[in-house]
Design a protein around this motif. Structure first.
Motif, PDB file in Angstrom:
ATOM      1  N   SER A  55     -12.395  -4.172   3.995  1.00  0.00           N
ATOM      2  CA  SER A  55     -13.046  -3.007   3.392  1.00  0.00           C
ATOM      3  C   SER A  55     -13.048  -1.772   4.279  1.00  0.00           C
ATOM      4  CB  SER A  55     -14.501  -3.329   2.993  1.00  0.00           C
ATOM      5  OG  SER A  55     -14.564  -4.437   2.133  1.00  0.00           O
ATOM      6  N   PHE A  56     -12.236  -1.759   5.327  1.00  0.00           N
ATOM      7  CA  PHE A  56     -12.225  -0.588   6.195  1.00  0.00           C
ATOM      8  C   PHE A  56     -11.580   0.614   5.502  1.00  0.00           C
ATOM      9  CE2 PHE A  56     -14.258  -2.897   9.174  1.00  0.00           C
ATOM     10  CZ  PHE A  56     -13.530  -3.660  10.071  1.00  0.00           C
ATOM     11  N   ASN A  57     -10.623   0.331   4.618  1.00  0.00           N
ATOM     12  CA  ASN A  57      -9.897   1.408   3.951  1.00  0.00           C
ATOM     13  C   ASN A  57      -9.940   1.223   2.441  1.00  0.00           C
ATOM     14  OD1 ASN A  57      -8.622   2.842   6.322  1.00  0.00           O
ATOM     15  ND2 ASN A  57      -7.872   0.775   6.655  1.00  0.00           N
ATOM     16  N   ARG A  58     -10.147   2.320   1.752  1.00  0.00           N
ATOM     17  CA  ARG A  58     -10.121   2.340   0.286  1.00  0.00           C
ATOM     18  C   ARG A  58      -9.264   3.504  -0.161  1.00  0.00           C
ATOM     19  NH1 ARG A  58     -16.200   0.216  -1.046  1.00  0.00           N
ATOM     20  NH2 ARG A  58     -16.652  -0.445   1.092  1.00  0.00           N
ATOM     21  N   TYR A  59      -8.562   3.296  -1.234  1.00  0.00           N
ATOM     22  CA  TYR A  59      -7.575   4.281  -1.674  1.00  0.00           C
ATOM     23  C   TYR A  59      -7.698   4.392  -3.186  1.00  0.00           C
ATOM     24  CZ  TYR A  59      -2.865   6.359  -1.971  1.00  0.00           C
ATOM     25  OH  TYR A  59      -1.800   7.183  -2.205  1.00  0.00           O
ATOM     26  N   TYR A  60      -7.692   5.630  -3.703  1.00  0.00           N
ATOM     27  CA  TYR A  60      -7.896   5.848  -5.124  1.00  0.00           C
ATOM     28  C   TYR A  60      -6.811   6.742  -5.697  1.00  0.00           C
ATOM     29  CZ  TYR A  60     -12.617   4.124  -4.184  1.00  0.00           C
ATOM     30  OH  TYR A  60     -13.705   3.362  -3.810  1.00  0.00           O
ATOM     31  N   ALA A  61      -6.487   6.506  -6.939  1.00  0.00           N
ATOM     32  CA  ALA A  61      -5.647   7.445  -7.664  1.00  0.00           C
ATOM     33  C   ALA A  61      -6.432   8.732  -7.868  1.00  0.00           C
ATOM     34  CB  ALA A  61      -5.251   6.855  -9.010  1.00  0.00           C
ATOM     35  N   CYS A  96      -6.430  -6.861 -11.739  1.00  0.00           N
ATOM     36  CA  CYS A  96      -6.556  -6.916 -10.290  1.00  0.00           C
ATOM     37  C   CYS A  96      -5.323  -7.619  -9.724  1.00  0.00           C
ATOM     38  CB  CYS A  96      -7.834  -7.600  -9.848  1.00  0.00           C
ATOM     39  SG  CYS A  96      -7.925  -9.367 -10.166  1.00  0.00           S
ATOM     40  N   ALA A  97      -5.050  -7.310  -8.481  1.00  0.00           N
ATOM     41  CA  ALA A  97      -3.875  -7.852  -7.821  1.00  0.00           C
ATOM     42  C   ALA A  97      -4.170  -8.083  -6.349  1.00  0.00           C
ATOM     43  CB  ALA A  97      -2.690  -6.901  -7.983  1.00  0.00           C
ATOM     44  N   ALA A  98      -3.468  -9.041  -5.770  1.00  0.00           N
ATOM     45  CA  ALA A  98      -3.674  -9.401  -4.365  1.00  0.00           C
ATOM     46  C   ALA A  98      -2.357  -9.348  -3.613  1.00  0.00           C
ATOM     47  CB  ALA A  98      -4.271 -10.805  -4.267  1.00  0.00           C
ATOM     48  N   SER A  99      -2.454  -8.890  -2.379  1.00  0.00           N
ATOM     49  CA  SER A  99      -1.258  -8.835  -1.549  1.00  0.00           C
ATOM     50  C   SER A  99      -1.603  -9.175  -0.110  1.00  0.00           C
ATOM     51  CB  SER A  99      -0.638  -7.441  -1.602  1.00  0.00           C
ATOM     52  OG  SER A  99       0.442  -7.360  -0.692  1.00  0.00           O
ATOM     53  N   ILE A 100      -0.772 -10.022   0.476  1.00  0.00           N
ATOM     54  CA  ILE A 100      -0.970 -10.375   1.878  1.00  0.00           C
ATOM     55  C   ILE A 100      -0.147  -9.476   2.785  1.00  0.00           C
ATOM     56  CG2 ILE A 100       0.879 -12.080   2.180  1.00  0.00           C
ATOM     57  CD1 ILE A 100      -1.336 -13.877   3.494  1.00  0.00           C
ATOM     58  N   ARG A 101       0.768  -8.687   2.213  1.00  0.00           N
ATOM     59  CA  ARG A 101       1.716  -7.929   3.022  1.00  0.00           C
ATOM     60  C   ARG A 101       1.635  -6.430   2.846  1.00  0.00           C
ATOM     61  NH1 ARG A 101       6.007  -7.099  -0.829  1.00  0.00           N
ATOM     62  NH2 ARG A 101       5.578  -8.313  -2.714  1.00  0.00           N
ATOM     63  N   VAL A 102       0.840  -5.969   1.891  1.00  0.00           N
ATOM     64  CA  VAL A 102       0.817  -4.539   1.614  1.00  0.00           C
ATOM     65  C   VAL A 102       0.200  -3.777   2.779  1.00  0.00           C
ATOM     66  CG1 VAL A 102      -1.444  -4.444   0.511  1.00  0.00           C
ATOM     67  CG2 VAL A 102       0.368  -2.897  -0.248  1.00  0.00           C
ATOM     68  N   SER A 103       0.660  -2.564   3.002  1.00  0.00           N
ATOM     69  CA  SER A 103       0.105  -1.704   4.033  1.00  0.00           C
ATOM     70  C   SER A 103      -0.600  -0.529   3.368  1.00  0.00           C
ATOM     71  CB  SER A 103       1.212  -1.197   4.949  1.00  0.00           C
ATOM     72  OG  SER A 103       2.057  -0.321   4.220  1.00  0.00           O
ATOM     73  N   MET A 104      -1.307   0.266   4.162  1.00  0.00           N
ATOM     74  CA  MET A 104      -1.983   1.428   3.600  1.00  0.00           C
ATOM     75  C   MET A 104      -0.986   2.377   2.957  1.00  0.00           C
ATOM     76  SD  MET A 104      -5.130   1.212   3.502  1.00  0.00           S
ATOM     77  CE  MET A 104      -5.330   2.887   2.924  1.00  0.00           C
ATOM     78  N   ALA A 105       0.211   2.411   3.478  1.00  0.00           N
ATOM     79  CA  ALA A 105       1.218   3.320   2.942  1.00  0.00           C
ATOM     80  C   ALA A 105       1.730   2.888   1.576  1.00  0.00           C
ATOM     81  CB  ALA A 105       2.387   3.433   3.920  1.00  0.00           C
TER      82      ALA A 105
END
Length: 126
Positions: A55-61, A96-105
């Protein structure tokens, strides 16, 4: 392997609020970044929000920024999407979706997510 089950969708009037949840089963929920996407009939799937593993980073459309809030509870293996000031254009199936490899970018790219729920319908009436 992660199984995702969304809940909490429904019908709400414009200006109202709704919260949807996504419960994950399987191990190591905290290892996955989580995202919410939506798809309206006849439209392409679009990114809504994402949250990093702790939860350190959150990103919104841009379309939901300031109105929607993503959060997660790793102890409960659940991710939430609180939606306020809903508009008719928010009507869609929410996934909802889950990813083990996604980055902030790349958190806004559906291609970076490995596991998906079945979706929950959110309908906003005008």
């Amino acid at each position: 392997q992660v199984q995702l089950v969304e809940s909490g969708g429904g019908l709400v009037q414009a200006g109202g609020s709704l919260s949807v949840s996504c419960a994950a089963s399987g191990r190591s929920f905290s290892s996955y970044a989580m995202g919410w996407f939506r798809q309206a009939p006849g439209k392409e799937r679009e990114f809504v929000a994402a949250i990093s593993r702790r939860s350190f980073n959150r990103y919104y459309a841009d379309s939901v920024k300031g109105r929607f809030t993503i959060s997660r509870d790793n102890a409960k293996n659940t991710v939430y999407l609180q939606m306020n000031s809903l508009k008719p254009e928010d009507t869609a199936a929410y996934y909802c979706a889950a990813s083990i490899r996604v980055s902030m970018a790349t958190m806004n790219s559906g291609d970076e997510y490995d596991y998906w729920g079945q979706g929950t319908q959110v309908t906003v009436s005008s």
